[in-house]
Write a protein that holds these residues in place. Structure first.
Motif, PDB file in Angstrom:
ATOM      1  N   GLU A 285       0.823  -1.209   0.000  1.00 24.30           N
ATOM      2  CA  GLU A 285       0.000   0.000   0.000  1.00 24.30           C
ATOM      3  C   GLU A 285       0.861   1.265   0.000  1.00 24.30           C
ATOM      4  OE1 GLU A 285      -3.131  -0.254   2.866  1.00 24.30           O
ATOM      5  OE2 GLU A 285      -4.025  -2.001   1.864  1.00 24.30           O
ATOM      6  N   ARG A 286       2.043   1.212   0.592  1.00 25.07           N
ATOM      7  CA  ARG A 286       2.958   2.355   0.498  1.00 25.07           C
ATOM      8  C   ARG A 286       3.423   2.569  -0.941  1.00 25.07           C
ATOM      9  NH1 ARG A 286       5.357   0.340   5.266  1.00 25.07           N
ATOM     10  NH2 ARG A 286       7.110  -0.476   4.030  1.00 25.07           N
ATOM     11  N   ALA A 287       3.462   1.478  -1.701  1.00 24.41           N
ATOM     12  CA  ALA A 287       3.880   1.576  -3.104  1.00 24.41           C
ATOM     13  C   ALA A 287       2.713   1.923  -4.028  1.00 24.41           C
ATOM     14  CB  ALA A 287       4.514   0.263  -3.547  1.00 24.41           C
ATOM     15  N   GLY A 288       1.545   2.161  -3.444  1.00 28.30           N
ATOM     16  CA  GLY A 288       0.394   2.561  -4.246  1.00 28.30           C
ATOM     17  C   GLY A 288      -0.574   1.450  -4.578  1.00 28.30           C
ATOM     18  N   GLY A 289      -0.331   0.243  -4.071  1.00 23.44           N
ATOM     19  CA  GLY A 289      -1.225  -0.878  -4.336  1.00 23.44           C
ATOM     20  C   GLY A 289      -2.359  -0.950  -3.332  1.00 23.44           C
ATOM     21  N   ARG A 290      -3.264  -1.870  -3.578  1.00 28.62           N
ATOM     22  CA  ARG A 290      -4.394  -2.102  -2.662  1.00 28.62           C
ATOM     23  C   ARG A 290      -4.368  -3.575  -2.248  1.00 28.62           C
ATOM     24  NH1 ARG A 290     -10.870  -1.988  -3.990  1.00 28.62           N
ATOM     25  NH2 ARG A 290     -11.603  -2.095  -1.814  1.00 28.62           N
ATOM     26  N   TYR A 291      -3.949  -3.812  -1.030  1.00 31.85           N
ATOM     27  CA  TYR A 291      -3.784  -5.194  -0.554  1.00 31.85           C
ATOM     28  C   TYR A 291      -5.114  -5.819  -0.142  1.00 31.85           C
ATOM     29  CZ  TYR A 291      -1.367  -9.118   1.696  1.00 31.85           C
ATOM     30  OH  TYR A 291      -0.903 -10.363   2.036  1.00 31.85           O
ATOM     31  N   TYR A 292      -5.967  -5.023   0.472  1.00 35.12           N
ATOM     32  CA  TYR A 292      -7.273  -5.523   0.902  1.00 35.12           C
ATOM     33  C   TYR A 292      -8.351  -5.049  -0.062  1.00 35.12           C
ATOM     34  CZ  TYR A 292      -4.657  -6.166   5.244  1.00 35.12           C
ATOM     35  OH  TYR A 292      -3.711  -6.523   6.168  1.00 35.12           O
ATOM     36  N   PRO A 293      -9.375  -5.880  -0.306  1.00 34.64           N
ATOM     37  CA  PRO A 293      -9.614  -7.192   0.313  1.00 34.64           C
ATOM     38  C   PRO A 293      -8.682  -8.261  -0.270  1.00 34.64           C
ATOM     39  CG  PRO A 293     -11.275  -6.776  -1.339  1.00 34.64           C
ATOM     40  CD  PRO A 293     -10.459  -5.518  -1.246  1.00 34.64           C
ATOM     41  N   LYS A 294      -8.514  -9.305   0.504  1.00 33.00           N
ATOM     42  CA  LYS A 294      -7.747 -10.479   0.086  1.00 33.00           C
ATOM     43  C   LYS A 294      -8.597 -11.702   0.377  1.00 33.00           C
ATOM     44  CE  LYS A 294      -5.596 -11.200   4.585  1.00 33.00           C
ATOM     45  NZ  LYS A 294      -4.370 -11.534   5.318  1.00 33.00           N
ATOM     46  N   LEU A 295      -8.247 -12.801  -0.233  1.00 35.95           N
ATOM     47  CA  LEU A 295      -8.981 -14.046  -0.016  1.00 35.95           C
ATOM     48  C   LEU A 295      -8.195 -14.906   0.965  1.00 35.95           C
ATOM     49  CD1 LEU A 295     -11.523 -15.545  -0.863  1.00 35.95           C
ATOM     50  CD2 LEU A 295     -10.238 -16.532  -2.775  1.00 35.95           C
ATOM     51  N   GLN A 296      -8.819 -15.262   2.072  1.00 33.86           N
ATOM     52  CA  GLN A 296      -8.174 -16.051   3.117  1.00 33.86           C
ATOM     53  C   GLN A 296      -8.872 -17.395   3.210  1.00 33.86           C
ATOM     54  OE1 GLN A 296      -5.582 -14.587   4.782  1.00 33.86           O
ATOM     55  NE2 GLN A 296      -5.062 -16.437   5.916  1.00 33.86           N
ATOM     56  N   CYS A 297      -8.155 -18.461   2.926  1.00 33.97           N
ATOM     57  CA  CYS A 297      -8.719 -19.810   2.946  1.00 33.97           C
ATOM     58  C   CYS A 297      -8.177 -20.539   4.163  1.00 33.97           C
ATOM     59  CB  CYS A 297      -8.370 -20.541   1.658  1.00 33.97           C
ATOM     60  SG  CYS A 297      -9.030 -19.689   0.206  1.00 33.97           S
ATOM     61  N   THR A 298      -9.020 -20.642   5.163  1.00 29.87           N
ATOM     62  CA  THR A 298      -8.580 -21.168   6.454  1.00 29.87           C
ATOM     63  C   THR A 298      -9.811 -21.385   7.319  1.00 29.87           C
ATOM     64  OG1 THR A 298      -7.000 -20.768   8.260  1.00 29.87           O
ATOM     65  CG2 THR A 298      -8.321 -18.884   7.539  1.00 29.87           C
TER      66      THR A 298
END
Length: 397
Positions: free
Chosen positions: A101-114
């Motif tokens: 996110e500091r590099a300008g990306g969007r990490y969330y939402p993410k898919l968590q399989c657990t």
């Protein structure tokens, strides 16, 4: 779409048929291929959702991947959640999210399989018994990757997977991450004293002294399971959970309703180890009983007593596992203090699909070094186990 098979996403676990789910490997006691894992049961996963513990409101929006044939028969599944944060997972990726996110990306939402809030290993690619396991697992792993791309999200994370499912994810080009836990391995001990005899003399004496000290203040220990799990008992245990959870996490993950639901739906799969003083329960730990393992989850107390945590969480778990003939005790995440109590370091595994090429390269480099560090630390800890030389239990990798 793979041949006559279709992958779809179900957002509500409670909408999945219990009968269909129970035919998947490891999800029921009738499974002949994979030992029963209580955390994968329909009773447990539906209770998490129905109780309000794992829902969109708490940042766990159901995104369960279902593989069906042309008649709509469920032949494979991956329990999954679309996550808006990284809490309650025990495999930490906060640094990855911050960097992206500091590099300008969007990490969330993410898919968590657990399984939410549950650092216990087990199958994550669930296959209906009678179907070809290898090909179905490959289809599920690739399907999960395709779902991630279609959603346009940053990543998919499959955590605490069974070791025999690593190959399917590696073939689909996921990144491999390792960590360590501490498990007690039952080498066929007749009782706890027989286990203690395998320890170095100094360690054995220290543990015997510790167990005596834990109950010196007039404390007795009860094992509660099945019909013992009344609403009054759950009220008392929930008080312990709220006290410890509030101090440890700030906001406990599980609601009071969750305990009522699992107590109603899977009481024979639950062991509460409860410590009583002057006629009142003052501490307790919850464990889940699998086909070949006892899984320790969390504990709490309203009175502090020396060594009581070790007695309730670790020594009593070993006693119960030996009495039931279970192969191991999995005592949850982290905790080097478990080593001195006969719990050996074992390697845990997770697999990660990172959609962004630059982020993937950075994480792959990080994981290569992290795996080496985990391996070295696991070897070091195993060398410093309390077992006598030549009688050390076989380490699980």
């Amino acid at each position: 779409m793979t041949g006559n098979l279709t992958i779809r996403i179900e957002k509500s676990f409670c909408a999945i048929s219990p009968a269909s789910w129970s035919r998947l490997s490891g999800t029921s006691k009738s499974s002949s291929e994979t030992p029963y894992n209580p955390f994968l049961s329909h009773a447990y996963l539906s209770a998490l959702e129905e109780s309000g513990s794992a829902t969109a409101k708490t940042g766990w929006l159901g995104h369960h991947l279902l593989l069906e044939d042309d008649k709509g028969t469920l032949i494979g599944a991956v329990p999954g959640y679309l996550k808006s944060h990284s809490q309650g997972e025990y495999v930490f990726d906060h640094g990855w999210a911050d960097a992206f996110e500091r590099a300008g990306g969007r990490y969330y939402p993410k898919l968590q399989c657990t399984v939410p809030f549950t650092p216990a290993s087990g199958p994550r690619l669930l296959v209906c018994e009678g179907y070809d396991r290898d090909s179905t697992e490959l289809t599920l792993a690739a399907g999960l990757q395709e779902v991630t791309r279609q959603l346009g999200i940053s990543s998919a994370h499959v955590t605490f997977i069974a070791e025999d499912q690593i190959a399917a994810f590696e073939e689909a080009d996921y990144l491999h991450r390792t960590d360590k836990q501490f498990h007690f391995i039952n080498d066929g001990y007749e009782n706890h004293d027989a286990f203690l005899e395998t320890l170095a003399s100094r360690k054995r004496k220290a543990l015997k002294k510790e167990r005596r000290a834990a109950v010196e203040n007039g404390i007795s220990i009860d094992w509660l399971t099945g019909k013992d799990l009344t609403e009054d008992i759950w009220d008392q245990f929930f008080e312990f959970y709220m006290d410890t959870g509030g101090r440890k996490w700030g906001r406990p993950y599980l609601t009071r309703k969750f305990y009522s639901l699992i107590g109603e739906r899977m009481p024979e799969d639950i062991l509460l180890v409860m410590a009583k003083r002057e006629g009142k329960y003052v501490a307790g730990a919850i464990n889940f009983i699998g086909g070949d393992a006892l899984y320790g989850r969390h504990w709490g107390c309203i009175e502090d007593h020396p060594f009581l945590h070790f007695e309730v969480c670790y020594h009593q778990a070993i006693d119960f596992a030996l009495a039931r003939g279970l192969k191991r005790v999995e005592a949850g995440a982290q905790g080097e203090h478990k080593l001195a109590r006969g719990y050996l370091p074992v390697t845990t595994h997770s697999m990660h699909y990172i959609a962004h090429a630059g982020l993937r390269r950075a994480i792959a480099d990080y994981l290569e070094h992290e795996r080496q560090d985990v391996e070295q630390m696991t070897e070091y800890l195993a060398e410093h186990s309390p077992f006598r030389k030549g009688e050390r239990q076989q380490e699980q990798d």
